[in-house]
Design an enzyme around this catalytic site. Sequence first.
Site: not given
Ligand code: PXP
Length: 236
Positions: A6, A9, A42, A44, A48, A69, A100, A150, A190
């Site tokens: 992901n 960031h 994601h 959003r 952001r 996402e 999330t 997921e 997550h």
């Molecule tokens: N899966 C989903 C559905 C999420 O919303 C997120 C955070 O955007 C992640 C995985 C990844 O989480 P993390 O950044 O804590 O690894």
Amino acid sequence: MRFCLNIDHFATVRNARGGNQPDPILAALMAEQAGADGIVVHLREDRRHITDRDVYLLKDTIKTKLDLEMATNDEIIQIACKVKPELATLVPEHRMELTTEGGLDVIAGLDKIKETNKRLHDAGIKVSLFIEPNNDQIDASLEAGADVIEIHTGVYAEAKSEAKIAEEIDKIEAAALYAHNNGLGVNAGHGLDYHNIKPFRSIHTIDEVSIGHAVVARALFVGIDKAVKDMIGLLK
Ligand code: PXP
């Protein structure tokens, strides 16, 4: 087990100055070269971090697969149907949250989720539902026509005591088995990091993990290539 990165960031850092650096597209390409099996973003409602431009460019440039996402929001659904990611993961979204905060309540939102799944399926997109490790939510996901679930691993990731950690990993394993036996693809994510990922190696019913923050944080110090390879090394 597949590893998808992901990259939200990288966009957070870029947006801090409003320019184009660091470009999350470059991060995605470097992650793929290091062996990542897919890229997750994601989009959003408040944009952001990831922007519409990022999603379109990623779809055009990456070689693996794009997991978008998204909330069940009409504008975002329309964008998804144009971009056609390989997978759309439906997540709950609240404007004030930092990230999330938990799984979707598919039972309570069944009608809306079913309708969203249909629109995405009609555009040729597979759908994953981000849910708690709970058989009732899995049954509702099947009823909603999901292809994949997921499993939300945030509660496990936050657990402090050994007993709570063991309890949460048992729940995740049981839910993964139930979903797998009912024909669903199983992803998890997550709060996963280089330490708490270890028990996942032996849960063979989980096909894929989606990890962001921990890998981006490590990449700041060691670079994307090494951060991705370190995580893959722990998974394989
Ligand atoms: N899966 C989903 C559905 C999420 O919303 C997120 C955070 O955007 C992640 C995985 C990844 O989480 P993390 O950044 O804590 O690894």
